[in-house]
Structures are given as structure tokens and as C-alpha cells.
Design a protein around this motif. Structure first.
Motif, mmCIF file in Angstrom:
data_model
loop_
_atom_site.group_PDB
_atom_site.id
_atom_site.type_symbol
_atom_site.label_atom_id
_atom_site.label_comp_id
_atom_site.label_asym_id
_atom_site.label_seq_id
_atom_site.Cartn_x
_atom_site.Cartn_y
_atom_site.Cartn_z
ATOM 1 N N THR A 1 0.831 -1.208 0.000
ATOM 2 C CA THR A 1 0.000 0.000 0.000
ATOM 3 C C THR A 1 0.862 1.254 0.000
ATOM 4 O O THR A 1 0.615 2.206 -0.753
ATOM 5 C CB THR A 1 -0.933 0.007 1.222
ATOM 6 N N GLU A 2 1.876 1.265 0.859
ATOM 7 C CA GLU A 2 2.768 2.430 0.934
ATOM 8 C C GLU A 2 3.491 2.637 -0.388
ATOM 9 O O GLU A 2 3.723 3.775 -0.820
ATOM 10 C CB GLU A 2 3.786 2.234 2.061
ATOM 11 N N ALA A 3 3.863 1.536 -1.055
ATOM 12 C CA ALA A 3 4.600 1.626 -2.321
ATOM 13 C C ALA A 3 3.769 2.291 -3.403
ATOM 14 O O ALA A 3 4.316 2.928 -4.315
ATOM 15 C CB ALA A 3 5.047 0.237 -2.766
ATOM 16 N N GLN A 4 2.450 2.157 -3.329
ATOM 17 C CA GLN A 4 1.593 2.806 -4.321
ATOM 18 C C GLN A 4 1.676 4.325 -4.205
ATOM 19 O O GLN A 4 1.607 5.043 -5.209
ATOM 20 C CB GLN A 4 0.145 2.348 -4.129
ATOM 21 N N ASP A 5 1.790 4.821 -2.970
ATOM 22 C CA ASP A 5 1.844 6.266 -2.744
ATOM 23 C C ASP A 5 3.262 6.823 -2.808
ATOM 24 O O ASP A 5 3.484 7.933 -3.298
ATOM 25 C CB ASP A 5 1.239 6.606 -1.377
ATOM 26 N N ARG A 6 4.223 6.081 -2.296
ATOM 27 C CA ARG A 6 5.588 6.585 -2.140
ATOM 28 C C ARG A 6 6.544 6.021 -3.182
ATOM 29 O O ARG A 6 7.691 6.459 -3.258
ATOM 30 C CB ARG A 6 6.105 6.236 -0.742
ATOM 31 N N GLY A 7 6.092 5.008 -3.916
ATOM 32 C CA GLY A 7 6.981 4.291 -4.803
ATOM 33 C C GLY A 7 7.599 3.111 -4.061
ATOM 34 O O GLY A 7 7.796 3.177 -2.835
ATOM 35 N N PRO A 8 7.915 2.024 -4.757
ATOM 36 C CA PRO A 8 8.494 0.838 -4.103
ATOM 37 C C PRO A 8 9.942 1.107 -3.695
ATOM 38 O O PRO A 8 10.860 0.987 -4.500
ATOM 39 C CB PRO A 8 8.393 -0.243 -5.188
#
Length: 291
Positions: free
Chosen positions: A230-237
């Protein structure tokens, strides 16, 4: 709900829910004949219930335990902040207060919005948490960063050990040095967080990292990995996204909701989680990601 107080707009003797009086009484037992026997080695710590006026037993401690009142501790820390933190960073500072276990653990959480580092979507602000516990935890001061984007908080430093324990002759000293080191560390660690945002991280390698960090259960590994996605969707992987998933575990209920136990443990448990996240970030497995 926490009460928020701008510390520069109120005197340092301003009221707080933490400023209750802690009293001591002898511990002991009553035999079958009704005779009271005092225990020479232990005593009880009590406070008055603010609603019912009934006594609340906070802890049973050894007789060498020195009781430090919350007001003395926290007002001393606030004076140290004014003396130590550069004046340009004191504007807008707020204080939130929270209690756990009937008052056995109390925290003042200070946020410094003028002391900030921004990168990508994140806005990191300096944070100091002062904690006092009666029987359940030591006196300590922690510092770290607060991410205003996701409302996640982390702690990365702990105060010197020499004034943490409630023992005979306890002196609340050296706080200025602790705050100075915390400020220096904030800039260093903020730069590190910014660098993590530029280190790509695959989903499989994130899971491998979580599996190799000591102390994380299989179930929690899966939940943290799901939060990373989920975080990767907003912040990038990135490594920063994985770290944000960890701090989400400490700050929110997205990864693992706090258990309902009938005791007011939320504030204390979240701080324990924050300290655990700090240990995870220092693990060999996590450090290898950004090597």
C-alpha cells in the motif's frame, strides 16, 4: 483523546492530566486474625481517581524506589527545551498528553513544526517524547521524526541511562545534552530517510527482509508486507516505503489493531511499538537494503 497545548502560549506550570499527585503507602498483608503485617521491602504507589475520588493503585515497588512526580519531570524537560532548542524552532510547538494503565504510564509528546525536512510527499518534523512510569517503565526521553503526510511517528533516540531508573538519589539532570544530541541526530536521520526514498525495493526483497528481522512473527511479517504494498503505491516501491509500513504499525491500526483488554494501554503500547520499530531499522537485515 489527547489534549494539544502550544507550549509557548502557556506557562510551564500549565495544567496537564499527567500532573496528579502520586502518594506512597506501606505494603503488607492481613493474617487470619485480622492483624496487619507491614512488608519492610515493598510499598504501594497510588493516585486519586479524578472521577470517583477513589484511590487507584498504580504499582507495588521496592522501598528503595524513588517516586518522581510527573510535574517535576515534565516541567524540567520543557525548561530544557526552551534553553536548548534554537529559538527559530520553538514557534508553534505543541504538546499532546496521554495516560495508560490508570496513570501508571504518562507521556508528553512534543512536535516541532518549524524544524522540518521535506522530500517527495513526506514532511518530517522533529519530535520529543517524555515518558514517566510508576512501576511499569523507567523515566526516559525519546526523540525522532513525525511524518505529517501519513501521521506516522518514529523514535530513534533514548536518553542517557544515568537518570532513567527510579532509585534512591535520582537526579533529573543532563536533559539539555540529550536534546542537543537528538537535534543533531534528527538532521542526520532525516537525510537518511530521504536517501531511502531513492533506493528501489522489490516486493519479494521487502518480504525477505521482514522474514530476516529477528522478533517479527510470521503473521506480522505478512501484515507488514501487505502494508508495504500500500505504501509503495503512494511513495513508490522503496526502502522508505518499507520503513513507512513499519512506522504505520506503531502509529495506527492498519497493520495490527491494538487488542481490547479492558485496560487503557493504547499510549504505552504504541510507544513500545515505536521503540520496536527503531530496533527493526537497526537490524542487519534492514540495513542491508540500503547498503
Amino acid at each position: 483523546m489527547n489534549n494539544i497545548t502550544p507550549i509557548r502560549q502557556s506557562p510551564f506550570n500549565s495544567e496537564s492530566r499527567l500532573y496528579f499527585k502520586v502518594c506512597e503507602r506501606p505494603d503488607g498483608w492481613q493474617d487470619k486474625h485480622g492483624t496487619w503485617h507491614a512488608d519492610p521491602n515493598q510499598k504501594k504507589l497510588l493516585r486519586q481517581d479524578p472521577v470517583t475520588d477513589e484511590p487507584i493503585i498504580l504499582a507495588t515497588v521496592g522501598n528503595k524506589y524513588q517516586t518522581v512526580q510527573n510535574r517535576e519531570l515534565f516541567e524540567g524537560i520543557e525548561r530544557a527545551m526552551i534553553d536548548t532548542v534554537p529559538s527559530q524552532y520553538l514557534d508553534g510547538v505543541t504538546r499532546s498528553e496521554s495516560l495508560s494503565y490508570g496513570g501508571a504510564v504518562g507521556l508528553h509528546d512534543y512536535l516541532f513544526p518549524a524544524m522540518r525536512v521535506a522530500f517527495n510527499e513526506a514532511v518530517l518534523r522533529f519530535r520529543i517524547v517524555a515518558r514517566n512510569g510508576y512501576g511499569l517503565s523507567a523515566v526516559n526521553v525519546l526523540a525522532g521524526a513525525f511524518d505529517g503526510y501519513c501521521m506516522n511517528g518514529c523514535v530513534t533516540g533514548v536518553a542517557d541511562q544515568h537518570y532513567r531508573r527510579h532509585t534512591s538519589g535520582l537526579k533529573i539532570t543532563g536533559i539539555e545534552d540529550v536534546i542537543k544530541r537528538a537535534i543533531d541526530n534528527f538532521w542526520i536521520e532525516a537525510a537518511q530517510f530521504k536517501a531511502w526514498a531513492d533506493v528501489p525495493l522489490s516486493h519479494s526483497r521487502a518480504l525477505e527482509c521482514l522474514e530476516n528481522i529477528p522478533g517479527i512473527s510470521k503473521r506480522l511479517q505478512g501484515k507488514l508486507h501487505a502494508r508495504f504494498l500500500t505504501e509503495a503505491q503512494d511513495r513508490g516501491p522503496s526502502v522508505w516505503a518499507l520503513y513507512s509500513a513499519m512506522t504505520d504499525y506503531a502509529s495506527h491500526d492498519n497493520v495490527s489493531p491494538l487488542r481490547t483488554t479492558g485496560k487503557d494501554h493504547a499510549a504505552a503500547t504504541r510507544m513500545q511499538r515505536a521503540e520496536q520499530v527503531a530496533k527493526w531499522a537497526r537490524s542487519r537485515a534492514f540495513k542491508a537494503l540500503a547498503a
